[in-house]
Write an enzyme that holds these catalytic residues in place. Structure first.
Site, mmCIF file in Angstrom:
data_model
loop_
_atom_site.group_PDB
_atom_site.id
_atom_site.type_symbol
_atom_site.label_atom_id
_atom_site.label_comp_id
_atom_site.label_asym_id
_atom_site.label_seq_id
_atom_site.Cartn_x
_atom_site.Cartn_y
_atom_site.Cartn_z
ATOM 1 N N GLN A 95 0.842 -1.206 0.000
ATOM 2 C CA GLN A 95 0.000 0.000 0.000
ATOM 3 C C GLN A 95 0.869 1.243 0.000
ATOM 4 O O GLN A 95 1.683 1.432 0.916
ATOM 5 C CB GLN A 95 -0.912 -0.008 1.229
ATOM 6 C CG GLN A 95 -1.837 1.194 1.342
ATOM 7 C CD GLN A 95 -2.644 1.169 2.633
ATOM 8 O OE1 GLN A 95 -2.074 1.066 3.714
ATOM 9 N NE2 GLN A 95 -3.953 1.249 2.528
ATOM 10 N N GLY A 96 0.711 2.099 -0.991
ATOM 11 C CA GLY A 96 1.444 3.360 -1.067
ATOM 12 C C GLY A 96 0.581 4.533 -0.662
ATOM 13 O O GLY A 96 0.049 5.241 -1.534
ATOM 14 N N TYR A 97 0.418 4.721 0.624
ATOM 15 C CA TYR A 97 -0.384 5.839 1.139
ATOM 16 C C TYR A 97 0.512 6.838 1.881
ATOM 17 O O TYR A 97 0.762 7.935 1.400
ATOM 18 C CB TYR A 97 -1.480 5.328 2.081
ATOM 19 C CG TYR A 97 -2.755 4.881 1.399
ATOM 20 C CD1 TYR A 97 -2.780 4.457 0.076
ATOM 21 C CD2 TYR A 97 -3.966 4.857 2.090
ATOM 22 C CE1 TYR A 97 -3.948 4.033 -0.538
ATOM 23 C CE2 TYR A 97 -5.148 4.438 1.488
ATOM 24 C CZ TYR A 97 -5.127 4.028 0.171
ATOM 25 O OH TYR A 97 -6.290 3.610 -0.429
ATOM 26 N N GLU A 102 -10.197 -2.094 4.872
ATOM 27 C CA GLU A 102 -9.022 -2.401 5.686
ATOM 28 C C GLU A 102 -9.383 -2.403 7.162
ATOM 29 O O GLU A 102 -8.936 -3.265 7.926
ATOM 30 C CB GLU A 102 -7.915 -1.371 5.426
ATOM 31 C CG GLU A 102 -6.664 -1.615 6.280
ATOM 32 C CD GLU A 102 -5.592 -0.555 6.094
ATOM 33 O OE1 GLU A 102 -4.545 -0.666 6.754
ATOM 34 O OE2 GLU A 102 -5.789 0.383 5.303
ATOM 35 N N SER A 126 -4.552 6.212 12.626
ATOM 36 C CA SER A 126 -4.291 6.173 14.065
ATOM 37 C C SER A 126 -5.588 6.186 14.869
ATOM 38 O O SER A 126 -6.653 6.542 14.362
ATOM 39 C CB SER A 126 -3.427 7.372 14.466
ATOM 40 O OG SER A 126 -4.169 8.570 14.328
ATOM 41 N N GLU A 155 -6.416 8.219 17.090
ATOM 42 C CA GLU A 155 -6.933 9.586 17.173
ATOM 43 C C GLU A 155 -7.801 9.908 15.947
ATOM 44 O O GLU A 155 -8.864 10.537 16.073
ATOM 45 C CB GLU A 155 -5.764 10.579 17.274
ATOM 46 C CG GLU A 155 -5.002 10.525 18.597
ATOM 47 C CD GLU A 155 -4.061 9.322 18.698
ATOM 48 O OE1 GLU A 155 -3.567 9.060 19.800
ATOM 49 O OE2 GLU A 155 -3.816 8.650 17.661
#
Length: 398
Positions: A128-130, A246, A383, A385
């Site tokens: 995954q290229g995020y 995901e 995350s 948060e």
């Protein structure tokens, strides 16, 4: 939690158990037990995925038309539960649970015909290229750029925390194709061949001692226009859709129940001096079990929605948040249970490749590395948060 199964579902459960008994080797079980990452190395997964592929069971959530078994929500739950109970390796979710659903929904006919069968067979391994340096939680600020030149995009930039890029031959990536007042509107979704000239992979070692993640650099990497998913500038929409799967498109509670049971058995053993007799340990195990039951109910509700053809929606953030926190709670109490053995460090990796006597018994060998590796669970995939912010805005309406 105990589910009432119909006679047909009981027969299906027996079928799954028989398949696992026939095709899951003791070596694969051991490797899976000693794997401390959320992802399994290809040498752990390959034999198991081959057997599943031959049976048509690689992608429990996929419909028949795309090569999946077309199972009901109950069948998916039974299958995932039995695999977890048996200690089967977890297949990489990058293809099956992430880019696969995006291609089914937004991909061209040609993309579906080419990529989906290769995901099922394991011929393609995806990463995954995020995230980028400086663009993690603020992903919309990403700077990796794809400039169109004729029939190709030329990609320059870098991605970071790229799990299993060193194993992958494909990447799905969010890249900037234009500069818009609203940053999200200039992002597109590309499929990149990791063997393309101009790609460099630099390993990043985890605190646990494992090599899971990497930084990937793109230097004038050419990508065919045919590898654009959907419309240019709509990548943010497709990326958010992927993240829903995901975070909430799978089933985590059976695997967590298996992990908790292993910890509970260790707490009852001589290896831990029967740590279960300590009130604080018994209390923590009971609290985790209650949290797991709640997570089970939530996952079953999402599975029912998926059965109707819905996507997971913002409730996926609740599942991701709670699953990652429960996982960390399990590994944390695991370290407490092993006691002074937590001071012993086995530096060789991967643990499942050890072919001689480890420094400490295998039942406690992975406790500390698993705990350290699991600290990333509340960061990757968004995350905690960020998940709380999504829950506040999209679930609670605050």
């Amino acid at each position: 939690m105990s589910l009432s199964l119909t006679p047909d579902e009981l027969r299906f459960r027996d079928e799954v158990r028989a398949f696992i008994a026939a095709h899951l080797s003791p070596e694969s079980r051991r490797a899976s037990f000693l794997n401390v990452s959320f992802f399994s190395d290809p040498d752990i997964v390959a034999p198991w995925q081959k057997a599943l592929h031959e049976r048509g069971w690689v992608a429990p959530g996929w419909p028949h038309e795309h090569g999946g078994p077309g199972w009901s929500a109950a069948q998916r739950w039974i299958f995932e539960s039995e695999c977890a109970r048996a200690g089967a390796p977890q297949l990489s979710p990058m293809g099956i649970k992430m880019v696969g659903p995006v291609l089914m929904r937004f991909g061209t006919t040609e993309q579906k015909k080419f990529y989906l069968p290769r995901i099922l067979s394991g011929e393609d391994r995806w990463c995954q290229g995020y995230s980028e340096p400086g663009s993690g939680s603020d992903l919309a600020s990403l700077k990796t750029r794809a400039v169109r030149r004729g029939e190709r995009y030329v990609v320059n930039g870098t991605k970071i925390w790229t799990t299993h890029a060193h194993f992958a031959n494909r990447m799905f990536a969010l890249v900037r194709t234009s500069d818009e007042p609203r940053q999200q509107d200039g992002i597109s979704f590309l499929l990149i061949d990791m063997k393309s000239p101009g790609i460099t992979i630099r390993p990043i070692m985890m605190i646990s001692g494992d090599h899971d993640v990497n930084q990937v650099f793109f230097d004038d990497v050419e990508v065919p226009l045919a590898n654009l998913v959907g419309e240019e500038g709509r990548g943010w929409t497709y990326g958010k859709y992927l993240l829903e799967f995901e975070r909430g498109g799978g089933v985590n509670s059976p695997k967590l129940k298996y992990a908790l049971e292993k910890v509970r058995l260790l707490a009852n053993s001589d290896l831990s001096c029967h740590a279960i007799s300590r009130p604080e340990i018994a209390t923590k195990l009971s609290e985790i079990e209650l949290d797991l039951q709640t997570l089970e109910f939530a996952e079953l509700k999402v599975l029912s929605a998926l059965q109707r053809g819905d996507n997971p929606g913002p409730v996926s953030s609740i599942l991701k948040l709670r699953a990652s926190e429960v996982h960390q709670a399990i590994t944390r109490v695991g370290v407490e249970i092993v006691g002074q053995n937590a001071l012993v460090e086995e530096t060789r990796r991967p643990l499942h490749a050890l072919d001689d006597e480890p420094l400490i018994p295998e039942d406690v060998l992975s406790a500390v590395p698993r705990h350290l590796n699991g600290r990333a669970n509340t960061i990757f995939g968004g995350s905690s948060e960020i998940q709380r912010d999504i829950i506040a805005r999209q679930v609670l309406g605050l």
